[in-house]
Design an enzyme around this catalytic site. Structure first.
Site, short mmCIF file in Angstrom:
data_model
loop_
_atom_site.label_atom_id
_atom_site.label_comp_id
_atom_site.label_asym_id
_atom_site.label_seq_id
_atom_site.Cartn_x
_atom_site.Cartn_y
_atom_site.Cartn_z
N TYR A 82 -8.34 -16.70 19.38
CA TYR A 82 -7.68 -16.14 20.57
C TYR A 82 -6.31 -16.77 20.87
O TYR A 82 -5.51 -16.18 21.58
CB TYR A 82 -8.55 -16.35 21.82
CG TYR A 82 -9.86 -15.60 21.86
CD1 TYR A 82 -10.10 -14.49 21.06
CD2 TYR A 82 -10.87 -16.01 22.74
CE1 TYR A 82 -11.32 -13.83 21.12
CE2 TYR A 82 -12.07 -15.34 22.81
CZ TYR A 82 -12.30 -14.27 22.00
OH TYR A 82 -13.50 -13.61 22.08
N1 LIG Z 1 -16.88 -10.50 19.86
C1 LIG Z 1 -16.63 -11.38 20.79
O1 LIG Z 1 -16.95 -12.53 20.63
C2 LIG Z 1 -15.96 -10.97 22.06
C3 LIG Z 1 -15.42 -9.69 22.18
C4 LIG Z 1 -14.82 -9.34 23.40
C5 LIG Z 1 -14.77 -10.24 24.44
N2 LIG Z 1 -15.28 -11.48 24.30
C6 LIG Z 1 -15.23 -12.46 25.40
O2 LIG Z 1 -15.52 -11.79 26.61
C7 LIG Z 1 -14.44 -11.97 27.53
C8 LIG Z 1 -14.33 -10.79 28.46
O3 LIG Z 1 -14.02 -9.65 27.72
P1 LIG Z 1 -13.45 -8.39 28.42
O4 LIG Z 1 -13.67 -7.24 27.51
O5 LIG Z 1 -13.95 -8.31 29.81
O6 LIG Z 1 -11.91 -8.82 28.49
P2 LIG Z 1 -10.56 -7.97 28.41
O7 LIG Z 1 -10.46 -7.20 27.14
O8 LIG Z 1 -9.48 -8.93 28.71
O9 LIG Z 1 -10.74 -6.87 29.54
C9 LIG Z 1 -10.54 -7.05 30.83
C10 LIG Z 1 -9.45 -6.07 31.26
O10 LIG Z 1 -9.67 -5.75 32.60
C11 LIG Z 1 -8.51 -6.02 33.37
N3 LIG Z 1 -8.96 -6.50 34.66
C12 LIG Z 1 -9.77 -7.57 34.91
N4 LIG Z 1 -9.99 -7.68 36.23
C13 LIG Z 1 -9.32 -6.66 36.83
C14 LIG Z 1 -9.17 -6.26 38.18
N5 LIG Z 1 -9.76 -6.91 39.19
N6 LIG Z 1 -8.41 -5.16 38.43
C15 LIG Z 1 -7.81 -4.48 37.43
N7 LIG Z 1 -7.92 -4.82 36.13
C16 LIG Z 1 -8.67 -5.91 35.83
C17 LIG Z 1 -7.72 -7.04 32.60
O11 LIG Z 1 -6.35 -6.89 32.86
P3 LIG Z 1 -5.54 -8.01 33.72
O12 LIG Z 1 -5.20 -9.08 32.74
O13 LIG Z 1 -4.36 -7.25 34.23
O14 LIG Z 1 -6.44 -8.48 34.82
C18 LIG Z 1 -8.06 -6.67 31.14
O15 LIG Z 1 -7.18 -5.70 30.67
C19 LIG Z 1 -13.24 -12.21 26.62
O16 LIG Z 1 -12.20 -12.84 27.31
C20 LIG Z 1 -13.85 -13.08 25.56
O17 LIG Z 1 -13.97 -14.39 26.06
C21 LIG Z 1 -15.89 -11.86 23.13
#
Ligand SMILES: NC(=O)c1ccc[n+]([C@@H]2O[C@H](COP(=O)([O-])OP(=O)(O)OC[C@H]3O[C@@H](n4cnc5c(N)ncnc54)[C@H](OP(=O)(O)O)[C@@H]3O)[C@@H](O)[C@H]2O)c1
Length: 314
Positions: free
Chosen positions: A59
Site C-alpha cells: 500500500y
Molecule cells: N485484499 C485485501 O487485503 C484488501 C482489499 C481491499 C481493502 N482492504 C483493506 O480494507 C480497507 C477498507 O477498504 P475499503 O474498500 O473500505 O477502502 P477504499 O477503497 O478506500 O474505499 C473507501 C472509499 O469510500 C470513501 N469514503 C469513506 N468514507 C466516506 C464518507 N463518509 N463519505 C464519502 N465517502 C467516503 C473514500 O473516499 P475518501 O478518501 O474521500 O473518504 C474511499 O474512496 C482498506 O483500506 C484495506 O486496509 C484489504
C-alpha cells in the site's frame, strides 16, 4: 469509549471500526494527498479511540502509520499488515518473505505485528501458500515477529470467496479478511457461519467501496452490472428503497447505511474503513456506532441481493 469486538479466538479486542490503510484511498495517498495528510488521518483515528490499523507492504502507507504513532502507544494497538506473496510473477523465497516482514516492521517502527496476512491470495495459489509460505510465517510467529497469521481474498475479482472458502476449512488462519457489504451478502452463508463456529477472527473489507459513496454512483454501478454483466434486474429496486430510508431521516447518508449494515452483522467482525479525509473518518466512527438499520428496511432490502455473488461495489 468506542464499542469493541474480539477477533475470533485471538485475544485481540478491536474497536468496531478499524482504519484501513489501503483500498482506493490508501489514507489519501491514492489521491496524491501526501504523507502528511495520511499521518493526520491516522492521528485522528487514534485520538478518537480507534485501536486497530490495517496496512500492507503493497500500500505504501506503513511509513505514514509508523510516523504517526506516539511513544508508548504501540502496545495498545492492533497493527495488521500483509505480505505480497509474489515477486516477478513467482512465489517469494523464504529469504524474500523475511525481508518483506522486516521491511514492514521497520516502516511501522515496531518489533512485531499483531496480524500478518498473506495478501490477496488467488484460489489457484492457495495450496502453494500453505506448502511454502505458511511454514515461514509460523516460524516468524515463534520468533515473536507476529502474533497471529491471516489470509485475505482479492474481493474485487473473487466475489464468491473461492480462496477463503478453502482457507476456513483449515486450521492455520487465526484471522481472515473478507468482502461483505450492502451489495454482496454472500460471506454470511459462505464464510461467517464457519468463522464464527471455529473462532476465526474476521476483518470486513469493502463496506464502502466506490459504488457505495453516493446513491447516484450506486445507481450507475447497478445499471452497468445489469446491462453489461447480466446481474438480475431486481437489484435496481435497491435505489428507491435506499432513497426512502434516507428520506425518512433514519439515516443521513448512504455511507452511514453501509457502515451500519456491516457493523451489526454478527460474523463481520471489525469493519475496516478506508478514507483519506479526517472529516469522513470522524463521520464514519460516529455512524458505525449507531444502532442496527430498521428491520422493516432490511426485510425488504436483503432479498434483492439474495443469491447474487457477482458484485463487489468496486
Ligand atoms: N485484499 C485485501 O487485503 C484488501 C482489499 C481491499 C481493502 N482492504 C483493506 O480494507 C480497507 C477498507 O477498504 P475499503 O474498500 O473500505 O477502502 P477504499 O477503497 O478506500 O474505499 C473507501 C472509499 O469510500 C470513501 N469514503 C469513506 N468514507 C466516506 C464518507 N463518509 N463519505 C464519502 N465517502 C467516503 C473514500 O473516499 P475518501 O478518501 O474521500 O473518504 C474511499 O474512496 C482498506 O483500506 C484495506 O486496509 C484489504
Amino acid at each position: 469509549m468506542m464499542q469493541q469486538k474480539i477477533l475470533g479466538k485471538t485475544d485481540l479486542h478491536t474497536t468496531v471500526l478499524g482504519l484501513g490503510g489501503g483500498g482506493f484511498s490508501r489514507l489519501g495517498t491514492g489521491q496524491n494527498k501526501g504523507d502528511a495528510n495520511a499521518q493526520q488521518v491516522v492521528r485522528a483515528a487514534l485520538d478518537a479511540g480507534v485501536n486497530h490499523i490495517d496496512s500492507a507492504e503493497a500500500y505504501g502507507t506503513e511509513e505514514a502509520i509508523g510516523n504517526a504513532l506516539r511513544d508508548g502507544e504501540r502496545s495498545r494497538l492492533i497493527l495488521s499488515t500483509k505480505l505480497s506473496y509474489q515477486s516477478v510473477g513467482r512465489l517469494k523465497t523464504p529469504a524474500e518473505v523475511r525481508a518483506s516482514m522486516e521491511g514492514s516492521l521497520r516502516r511501522l517502527q515496531t518489533d512485531y505485528v499483531d496480524i500478518y496476512h498473506v495478501h490477496g491470495v488467488k484460489a489457484g495459489d492457495y495450496t502453494l501458500i500453505v506448502e511454502h509460505i505458511l511454514p515461514i510465517l509460523q516460524r516468524m510467529r515463534e520468533e515473536g515477529k507476529l502474533r497471529f497469521i491471516g489470509i485475505t481474498e482479492s474481493f474485487s475479482t473473487d466475489t464468491d470467496h473461492q480462496t477463503l472458502r478453502l482457507a476456513i476449512q483449515d486450521d492455520y488462519w487465526d484471522v481472515v479478511m473478507a468482502g461483505f457489504n450492502l451489495l454482496n451478502l454472500s460471506a454470511r452463508d459462505m464464510l461467517f457461519q464457519t468463522t464464527l463456529a471455529k473462532g476465526i477472527g474476521m476483518q470486513c473489507i469493502f463496506a464502502v467501496r466506490q459504488a457505495l459513496v453516493s446513491l447516484d454512483r450506486l445507481q450507475g454501478y447497478l445499471q452497468r452490472q445489469v446491462d453489461g454483466q447480466g446481474v438480475d434486474r431486481r437489484v435496481l429496486q435497491a435505489i428507491p428503497l435506499l432513497r426512502e430510508l434516507l428520506d425518512s431521516g433514519q439515516c443521513d447518508s448512504l455511507t452511514e447505511v453501509a457502515y451500519r449494515f456491516c457493523a451489526h452483522e454478527p460474523g463481520a467482525g471489525c469493519v475496516l474503513s478506508g478514507t483519506g479525509s479526517v472529516e469522513h473518518l470522524r463521520q464514519n466512527i460516529a455512524d458505525i456506532q449507531k444502532p442496527p438499520l430498521p428491520d422493516d428496511f432490511l426485510k425488504r432490502y436483503e432479498p434483492l441481493f439474495a443469491g447474487i455473488t457477482a458484485l463487489s461495489g468496486q
